[in-house]
Design a protein around this motif. Structure first.
Motif, PDB file in Angstrom:
ATOM      1  N   GLY A 174       0.754  -1.358   0.052  1.00 25.19           N
ATOM      2  CA  GLY A 174       0.124  -0.044   0.044  1.00 25.19           C
ATOM      3  C   GLY A 174       0.880   1.219  -0.085  1.00 25.19           C
ATOM      4  N   THR A 175       0.306   2.438  -0.350  1.00 26.59           N
ATOM      5  CA  THR A 175       0.948   3.593  -0.329  1.00 26.59           C
ATOM      6  C   THR A 175       1.153   4.243   0.937  1.00 26.59           C
ATOM      7  N   GLY A 176       0.262   3.595   1.972  1.00 29.67           N
ATOM      8  CA  GLY A 176       0.102   4.172   3.199  1.00 29.67           C
ATOM      9  C   GLY A 176      -0.789   5.347   3.356  1.00 29.67           C
ATOM     10  N   LYS A 177      -1.337   5.857   2.310  1.00 29.58           N
ATOM     11  CA  LYS A 177      -2.558   6.940   2.315  1.00 29.58           C
ATOM     12  C   LYS A 177      -3.735   6.274   2.300  1.00 29.58           C
ATOM     13  N   ALA A 178      -4.167   5.105   1.641  1.00 26.52           N
ATOM     14  CA  ALA A 178      -5.489   4.650   1.435  1.00 26.52           C
ATOM     15  C   ALA A 178      -5.689   3.782   2.406  1.00 26.52           C
ATOM     16  N   VAL A 179      -7.183   3.349   2.776  1.00 25.54           N
ATOM     17  CA  VAL A 179      -7.489   2.367   3.444  1.00 25.54           C
ATOM     18  C   VAL A 179      -8.605   1.485   2.525  1.00 25.54           C
ATOM     19  N   GLY A 180      -9.011   0.418   3.053  1.00 23.62           N
ATOM     20  CA  GLY A 180      -9.862  -0.413   2.309  1.00 23.62           C
ATOM     21  C   GLY A 180      -8.975  -1.080   1.072  1.00 23.62           C
ATOM     22  N   ASP A 181      -9.466  -0.860  -0.101  1.00 26.26           N
ATOM     23  CA  ASP A 181      -8.856  -1.747  -1.052  1.00 26.26           C
ATOM     24  C   ASP A 181      -7.716  -0.773  -1.833  1.00 26.26           C
ATOM     25  N   ARG A 182      -6.387  -1.228  -1.311  1.00 25.79           N
ATOM     26  CA  ARG A 182      -5.277  -0.340  -1.417  1.00 25.79           C
ATOM     27  C   ARG A 182      -4.122  -1.097  -1.961  1.00 25.79           C
ATOM     28  N   HIS A 183      -4.323  -2.293  -2.421  1.00 27.02           N
ATOM     29  CA  HIS A 183      -3.099  -2.937  -2.826  1.00 27.02           C
ATOM     30  C   HIS A 183      -3.137  -3.278  -4.332  1.00 27.02           C
ATOM     31  N   PRO A 184      -2.045  -3.689  -5.088  1.00 26.89           N
ATOM     32  CA  PRO A 184      -2.063  -4.072  -6.456  1.00 26.89           C
ATOM     33  C   PRO A 184      -3.031  -5.271  -7.040  1.00 26.89           C
ATOM     34  N   LYS A 185      -3.093  -4.938  -8.368  1.00 25.00           N
ATOM     35  CA  LYS A 185      -3.833  -6.244  -8.935  1.00 25.00           C
ATOM     36  C   LYS A 185      -2.941  -6.696 -10.149  1.00 25.00           C
ATOM     37  N   ILE A 186      -2.716  -7.980 -10.018  1.00 22.37           N
ATOM     38  CA  ILE A 186      -1.581  -8.408 -11.018  1.00 22.37           C
ATOM     39  C   ILE A 186      -2.196  -9.283 -11.924  1.00 22.37           C
ATOM     40  N   GLY A 187      -2.064  -8.942 -13.260  1.00 16.25           N
ATOM     41  CA  GLY A 187      -2.799  -9.886 -14.352  1.00 16.25           C
ATOM     42  C   GLY A 187      -2.120 -11.083 -14.697  1.00 16.25           C
ATOM     43  N   ASP A 188      -2.684 -12.080 -15.326  1.00 13.99           N
ATOM     44  CA  ASP A 188      -2.044 -13.248 -15.733  1.00 13.99           C
ATOM     45  C   ASP A 188      -0.841 -13.141 -16.371  1.00 13.99           C
ATOM     46  N   GLY A 189       0.228 -14.011 -15.946  1.00 11.99           N
ATOM     47  CA  GLY A 189       1.184 -13.969 -17.077  1.00 11.99           C
ATOM     48  C   GLY A 189       2.310 -13.029 -16.659  1.00 11.99           C
ATOM     49  N   VAL A 190       1.977 -11.961 -15.656  1.00  7.60           N
ATOM     50  CA  VAL A 190       3.050 -11.024 -15.479  1.00  7.60           C
ATOM     51  C   VAL A 190       4.177 -11.427 -14.969  1.00  7.60           C
ATOM     52  N   LEU A 191       5.558 -10.985 -15.111  1.00 11.88           N
ATOM     53  CA  LEU A 191       6.936 -11.192 -14.476  1.00 11.88           C
ATOM     54  C   LEU A 191       7.305  -9.934 -13.829  1.00 11.88           C
ATOM     55  N   ILE A 192       7.532 -10.280 -12.594  1.00 10.71           N
ATOM     56  CA  ILE A 192       7.933  -9.077 -11.646  1.00 10.71           C
ATOM     57  C   ILE A 192       9.325  -9.306 -11.195  1.00 10.71           C
ATOM     58  N   GLY A 193      10.254  -8.425 -11.632  1.00 10.57           N
ATOM     59  CA  GLY A 193      11.829  -8.514 -11.288  1.00 10.57           C
ATOM     60  C   GLY A 193      11.937  -8.357  -9.936  1.00 10.57           C
ATOM     61  N   ALA A 194      13.332  -8.770  -9.742  1.00  5.46           N
ATOM     62  CA  ALA A 194      13.645  -8.607  -8.326  1.00  5.46           C
ATOM     63  C   ALA A 194      13.722  -7.422  -7.583  1.00  5.46           C
ATOM     64  N   GLY A 195      13.194  -7.343  -6.372  1.00  6.72           N
ATOM     65  CA  GLY A 195      13.181  -6.014  -5.560  1.00  6.72           C
ATOM     66  C   GLY A 195      12.446  -4.995  -6.219  1.00  6.72           C
ATOM     67  N   ALA A 196      11.513  -5.342  -7.145  1.00  8.63           N
ATOM     68  CA  ALA A 196      10.348  -4.233  -7.378  1.00  8.63           C
ATOM     69  C   ALA A 196       9.226  -4.028  -6.653  1.00  8.63           C
ATOM     70  N   THR A 197       9.228  -2.913  -6.305  1.00  5.40           N
ATOM     71  CA  THR A 197       7.920  -2.364  -5.438  1.00  5.40           C
ATOM     72  C   THR A 197       6.943  -1.804  -5.969  1.00  5.40           C
ATOM     73  N   ILE A 198       5.562  -2.596  -6.020  1.00  7.60           N
ATOM     74  CA  ILE A 198       4.387  -2.018  -6.661  1.00  7.60           C
ATOM     75  C   ILE A 198       3.536  -1.589  -5.464  1.00  7.60           C
ATOM     76  N   LEU A 199       3.076  -0.259  -5.384  1.00  7.85           N
ATOM     77  CA  LEU A 199       2.151   0.394  -4.322  1.00  7.85           C
ATOM     78  C   LEU A 199       1.087   0.773  -4.925  1.00  7.85           C
ATOM     79  N   GLY A 200       0.079   0.641  -4.195  1.00  6.89           N
ATOM     80  CA  GLY A 200      -1.377   1.198  -4.353  1.00  6.89           C
ATOM     81  C   GLY A 200      -2.174   0.334  -5.123  1.00  6.89           C
ATOM     82  N   ASN A 201      -3.375   0.700  -5.122  1.00  2.00           N
ATOM     83  CA  ASN A 201      -4.752  -0.040  -6.031  1.00  2.00           C
ATOM     84  C   ASN A 201      -4.309   0.260  -7.435  1.00  2.00           C
TER      85      ASN A 201
END
Lengths: 258, 258, 258
Positions: B192-219
């Motif tokens: 989360g970004t720390g600014k939102a409450v409720g639905d506050r985290h990422p949505k990752i689609g099928d077949g995505v590749l996320i490299g080492a140390g990547a930080t994805i924040l927020g909805n």
């Protein structure tokens, strides 16, 4: 649900928080028989928060050569002799309850947050370090680094009301100072540049928020109420109530409320 | 060597993968007497993949206050009641075998990949969470965070065919959703970004590749087939089949195949 | 205090370092009765450095299915058969003492540095891998990844005089090569880009310093004496004695001393 009127920090907090923890543990033990034995062993069989914490920490940090009974006696003695460690633990529990939207209760934090447990063990190691019991302080640091993946040098000074959220990979160096009510996400480093000796680590003011993966290096000052963005690499002072982001970090948006 | 014709995902996958695992374990036990007892206890003595997995997970995640027998019964019951968890585990094993060049076999993944084991324990915790057995779900999350250094909130929804490679330091927040056939390297945060409450985290689609140390924040939404570069800090939506890199992340190279 | 004249690396180093370790352990056991039993079990009861190291590693890495006696015999046999592993361990102890200002002594490093212990276990796994005992090598890698949060593929070749400082989250891939006298901070990845197969990981020259959280990807060369800044993402060759920083990393300041 967060209690609607959290009490101000006071001498009565410890007994109030302990009564909440026991009530939460009783409710969970009733609802979930699979956890009843665990909750009895870690919470319900203990007469006070410091005994419960000492038991839980000793069980987590013991090994086949560093016995749980030895660690339990050490934690009990340290918590009894240092009311400030107990007060700081209570402030940390209240901080997690207030500042982490995923915190389900005081018992949840006490039993399940490795960042909370790492900080409590650090406070005991810090007292041992100040008493020149350095070999024992370093042995504790090492067990915390292994078991919780949180590496805080025993000489580092950490305030109260601290939230180490998720906590994996946090590293805090020997001459770092962290103020009160600081939130530190996982993978945060308060480290040295490798070029300096002596006083070589960051000084973090009260109420600072440090995002996931931020790396703050050198004897720099992060002013009270400042924010450091996730993934930032900070090699400069950050003024109070300002925000630093990026690699290398730059200040954005000016100071707030001034 | 990867079997030349991996079968399509089907109801027969579970028994086929289990027969492969047993053959690999038998071969290794014959070649390496030092491992024979370990392989008998974890694989060869069990009648099925779900029993082997339940035993292995229970042994890894138990503690002196959370007994392995209790965890074993919990995992056996959950895997028996939820064929979808078993099917997802099989898809994860096939994913590691297909997508990780360092994966030496199905048994290698089952026995040695802490990312694989963390995801399987999470799926059980996710079912418990949905059944309002939240204290037990959170206790499981906590043990996984301690033992594997992978912190997945039990409410997060994770697809099948998941590869958590190396896995140390992965953090996935309460309202995150991860699709099928996603590869996530170590130190990745879906936070989360720390600014939102409720639905506050990422949505990752099928077949995505996320490299080492990547930080994805927020909805934010990371579209199907997208790639997120190592060390990126992503605060924006990423379209399907596009690539995001940098801190803060920007899109590069346009969409592929469109 | 660092001994004022550390001896040159020589055949006599092992006995000299071992005598220092025993003296440090005796001093700490006398000063801190709470540690006496631990120090006796891990150091003072052993006739040599390799026996002490084998015992300590076996205790750390064992599990309920991978017995400490089996691991102890394996480590003792490997250290006896490979004097180069013992010499490299001694060089690592001297490196920590010389290059880490927080290192309080050789015994401190031997007993408390999970990075040191992870590297020693890796060297044994590397020998097993070369002997085609791959299942056992991979089982060791997995235990090291779980217990120390350091994931080094057994095929990776690591020099001597290595300092893995703090160590949490270090990942080193299958075809990586690391020279002598290299310092690697926590969260460092020597990984693949995901696009290549075969020889796909970095080659790190002698005397390189890699800062916290740096991610080096692909079959790139980091020249002798180079520095890689904290949080860098390096996808290019870095010339000897130069410095790379940033995401993506660029070279700064030219070469030194040329």
């Amino acid at each position: 649900v967060v209690p609607s009127h959290p009490p101000p920090e006071s001498d009565g907090d410890e007994s109030w928080v302990w009564s909440q923890i026991k009530a939460e543990a009783r409710r969970d033990a009733d609802a979930e028989p699979a956890l009843a034995s665990f909750l009895y062993a870690t919470v319900l069989s203990h007469p006070s928060l410091d005994r419960s914490l000492a038991f839980h920490l000793a069980n987590k940090l013991c090994s086949s050569t560093l016995l749980s009974t030895l660690l339990y006696d050490l934690f009990v003695a340290s918590l009894a002799a240092h009311p400030s460690i107990r007060a700081a633990a209570v402030a940390d529990l209240i901080a997690a309850r207030s500042r982490d939207p995923a915190c389900a209760g005081f018992a949840h934090c006490l039993l399940n947050y490795k960042g909370f447990l790492a900080v409590q063990a650090h406070r005991v190691a810090h007292v041992l370090w100040a008493q020149s019991r350095r070999a024992l302080a370093l042995a504790l640091q090492s067990r915390v680094a292994e078991v919780f993946a949180v590496d805080i040098h025993p000489a580092a000074a950490i305030g109260k009301g601290i939230l180490l959220d998720h906590a994996t990979g946090v590293v805090i160096g020997e001459t770092a100072i962290v103020g009160d009510n600081v939130s530190i996400l996982h993978h945060v480093t308060l480290g040295g540049t490798g070029k300096a000796v002596g006083d070589r680590h960051p000084k973090i003011g009260d109420g600072v928020l440090i995002g996931a993966g931020a790396t703050i290096l050198g004897n720099v000052r992060i002013g009270a109420g400042a924010k450091v963005g996730a993934g930032s690499v900070v090699l400069i002072d950050v003024p109070p109530r300002s925000t630093a982001v990026g690699n290398p970090a730059r200040l954005i948006g000016g100071k707030k409320g001034e």
